[in-house]
Scaffold this active site. Structure first.
Site, PDB file in Angstrom:
ATOM      1  N   ARG A  92     111.258  43.137  35.973  1.00  0.00           N
ATOM      2  CA  ARG A  92     109.956  43.601  35.195  1.00  0.00           C
ATOM      3  C   ARG A  92     109.781  45.048  35.634  1.00  0.00           C
ATOM      4  NH1 ARG A  92     104.519  43.547  37.600  1.00  0.00           N
ATOM      5  NH2 ARG A  92     103.268  44.291  35.733  1.00  0.00           N
ATOM      6  N   HIS A 136     101.597  51.278  33.665  1.00  0.00           N
ATOM      7  CA  HIS A 136     101.576  50.980  35.157  1.00  0.00           C
ATOM      8  C   HIS A 136     101.133  52.523  35.903  1.00  0.00           C
ATOM      9  CE1 HIS A 136     102.862  47.970  38.535  1.00  0.00           C
ATOM     10  NE2 HIS A 136     102.351  49.122  39.159  1.00  0.00           N
ATOM     11  N   GLU A 181      97.376  45.793  35.995  1.00  0.00           N
ATOM     12  CA  GLU A 181      96.234  45.672  36.960  1.00  0.00           C
ATOM     13  C   GLU A 181      95.233  46.594  36.285  1.00  0.00           C
ATOM     14  OE1 GLU A 181      97.503  46.447  40.589  1.00  0.00           O
ATOM     15  OE2 GLU A 181      98.624  44.587  40.685  1.00  0.00           O
ATOM     16  N   ASN A 309      98.646  38.831  39.241  1.00  0.00           N
ATOM     17  CA  ASN A 309      99.212  39.623  40.532  1.00  0.00           C
ATOM     18  C   ASN A 309      98.297  38.834  41.403  1.00  0.00           C
ATOM     19  OD1 ASN A 309     101.028  40.895  38.872  1.00  0.00           O
ATOM     20  ND2 ASN A 309     100.176  42.869  39.260  1.00  0.00           N
ATOM     21  N   TYR A 311      97.975  38.912  45.807  1.00  0.00           N
ATOM     22  CA  TYR A 311      98.262  39.380  47.178  1.00  0.00           C
ATOM     23  C   TYR A 311      97.699  38.839  48.196  1.00  0.00           C
ATOM     24  CZ  TYR A 311     101.433  42.764  44.825  1.00  0.00           C
ATOM     25  OH  TYR A 311     102.370  43.319  44.186  1.00  0.00           O
ATOM     26  N   GLU A 378     103.583  39.751  39.857  1.00  0.00           N
ATOM     27  CA  GLU A 378     103.663  40.111  41.304  1.00  0.00           C
ATOM     28  C   GLU A 378     103.205  39.520  42.305  1.00  0.00           C
ATOM     29  OE1 GLU A 378     102.075  44.206  41.859  1.00  0.00           O
ATOM     30  OE2 GLU A 378     102.820  45.028  39.761  1.00  0.00           O
TER      31      GLU A 378
HETATM   32  O1  IFM Z   1     102.626  48.758  44.638  1.00  0.00           O
HETATM   33  C1  IFM Z   1     101.586  47.976  43.717  1.00  0.00           C
HETATM   34  C2  IFM Z   1     101.725  47.793  42.480  1.00  0.00           C
HETATM   35  O2  IFM Z   1     102.101  49.090  41.769  1.00  0.00           O
HETATM   36  C3  IFM Z   1     100.721  47.240  41.678  1.00  0.00           C
HETATM   37  N1  IFM Z   1     100.141  46.086  42.630  1.00  0.00           N
HETATM   38  C4  IFM Z   1     100.292  46.156  44.044  1.00  0.00           C
HETATM   39  C5  IFM Z   1     101.223  46.733  44.685  1.00  0.00           C
HETATM   40  C6  IFM Z   1     101.177  46.683  46.072  1.00  0.00           C
HETATM   41  O3  IFM Z   1     100.078  47.559  46.575  1.00  0.00           O
END
Ligand code: IFM
Length: 473
Positions: A92, A136, A181, A309, A311, A378
């Site tokens: 990706r 992006h 995002e 995504n 985290y 992600e």
């Molecule tokens: O690096 C970023 C990415 O560009 C978008 N999502 C989160 C990642 C980590 O912060």
């Protein structure tokens, strides 16, 4: 002798069965144009808001810019070979808007598009499925000068750009993500100002969020027109939001942050309406006069998949007497909410490590919003890496990956149609306002020499992909 009806649950060492992924599960890694490409002024590329922002003193740590980044623009063949070593089945990446349409309007820049044609051909030659993200975060600077995402016209410009890219790459690319995002583009770019373009106005952030989604909806139509069998989706960054305690003020804080972080996007995109409580919360910030009749139907254009995504989790609490509202902020109207640390292990970004949150997030999207296939587009972690004798043993990143892949597997077992996983990131790269000080890669990048060193996590990931399964525990 009787034959057991089913195999034993554990082996002689007490290990359970290997968590095995469904056949055809997509194994990938992700990057983004400004974070890896470099070649900022080559072959006709013009500045984006991130070029301007990173060249403005004080905006990015240590004055780092994406001028060279990982030099992927020149080294993509070497990088695709490394992807093949990792056994990735999908990659990706994002297209740089100012590289293919300098200035953000007008004709295509053939030299810029050729880079992506070469990259896609190289991927296909290695049996790696290209997965293109159109936006992006690198808005062409002239579009920002004309008002940026708070201006409605930007949505139309984005649809034009989507059509150009789809015309050029649609014969070779099947999987498309419109936006990456949008929360970050809108609320970090126009609310807190910690991302480009660095503006700090809550109402502008809300408008930007709407026009990003409108641009997404218009781009979906452009992509389908260019390639009717395209698999089109959008990528949102989602967080489980947990109240610090059961107190009503904490529960209300969680509701408000969930509305801004998650439902601001999920509801319009997948239900065609803004949530009523969000509209009420934001009444002090904006009257939503920027939303026109018909916008929400465009925004909710049918999709083929949803990218998530993931985290970390947010744990939040309500206001404390005497604490003043913080502004500018990424949380317009909810500046009094406190983000609370639970004291659990964190990554080098300070983000709490919470693998069960991935299951929670994916189940929520499936249970509350859609039956569409889901992809983790992600997931990953920054840790401090050290090169010792030419090797990088990133045990913490490997453990993070392992835990989140086990969560992904559990999600599938729970009946959620999760079809693929993209690690963030393929290689260390420009981490936005943090510059090159944070490393997320499965491949280490020495920014002085541009040497690449696959880390232990990358080698481990390759073995998971080979077996289509995680090690038994
Ligand atoms: O690096 C970023 C990415 O560009 C978008 N999502 C989160 C990642 C980590 O912060």
């Amino acid at each position: 002798m009787s034959i057991p009806a089913s195999p034993p649950a554990v082996d002689v060492l007490g290990r359970g069965p290997e968590p095995t992924f469904p056949p055809g599960f997509r194994w990938g890694a992700a990057t983004a144009a400004y974070q890896v490409e470099g070649a900022a002024a080559e072959d006709g590329r013009t500045p984006s808001i991130w070029d301007t922002f990173s060249r403005t003193p004080g905006r990015v740590l240590q004055g780092h810019t994406g001028d060279v980044a990982c030099d992927h623009y020149h080294r993509f063949r070497e990088d695709v070979a490394l992807m093949a070593d990792l056994r990735l089945t999908s990659y990706r990446f994002s297209v740089s808007w100012p590289r293919v349409q300098p200035g953000g309007a007008g004709p295509v820049n053939a030299a810029g598009l050729d880079f992506y044609r070469r990259l896609v051909d190289e991927l296909l030659a290695h049996d790696i499925e290209p997965w293109v993200t159109l936006y992006h975060w690198d808005l062409p600077q002239p579009l920002e000068d004309a008002g940026g995402w708070p201006a409605r016209d930007t949505a139309g410009r984005f649809a034009d750009y989507a059509a150009l890219v789809a015309d050029a790459l649609g014969d070779r690319v099947r999987y498309w993500t419109t936006l990456n995002e949008p929360w970050c583009s809108a609320f970090l770019g126009y609310g807190s100002g910690v991302h480009a373009p660095g503006r700090t106005d809550g109402a502008d952030a809300v408008r930007a969020g709407h026009h990003l989604m409108l641009g997404h909806g218009l781009a979906v139509a452009a992509l389908r027109a260019a390639r009717p069998d395209a698999e089109v989706g959008v990528t949102v960054n989602l967080y489980p939001v947990t109240p610090a305690t059961d107190a009503p003020a904490d529960r209300d804080a969680a509701r408000r942050i969930d509305a801004l972080a998650n439902r601001f996007f999920l509801d319009p995109l997948l239900r065609g309406a803004y949530p009523a409580d969000l509209l009420a919360d934001l009444r002090r910030v904006t009257d939503f006069g920027h939303v026109r009749d018909g916008d929400l139907a465009v925004i909710a254009s049918p999709l083929d998949l949803v990218g998530v995504n993931y985290y970390s989790r947010y744990v939040v609490a309500g206001p404390v007497d005497g604490v003043h509202r913080r502004s500018p902020s990424a949380w317009p109207g909810s500046e009094d909410v406190r983000f609370v640390s639970r004291g659990v292990p964190v990554t080098d970004m300070g983000w709490e490590i919470d693998a069960p949150g991935l299951v929670e997030t994916l189940r929520r999207v499936h249970d509350e919003y859609t039956d569409l296939p889901l992809y983790v587009t992600e997931n990953g972690s920054a840790f401090v890496d050290e090169v010792v004798d030419g090797r990088v043993d990133d045990a913490e990143r490997l453990a993070y990956l392992d835990a989140h892949l086990r969560a992904a597997h559990a999600t599938i077992e729970a009946g959620v149609p999760l079809r693929g996983y993209f690690a963030w990131s393929l290689m260390d790269n420009f981490e936005w306002a943090w510059g090159y000080t944070k490393r997320f890669g499965m491949i280490y990048v020495d920014y002085g020499s541009q040497a690449r060193i696959p880390k232990s996590s990358g080698r481990w990931y390759a073995e998971v992909i080979r077996r289509n399964a995680l090690p038994a525990q």
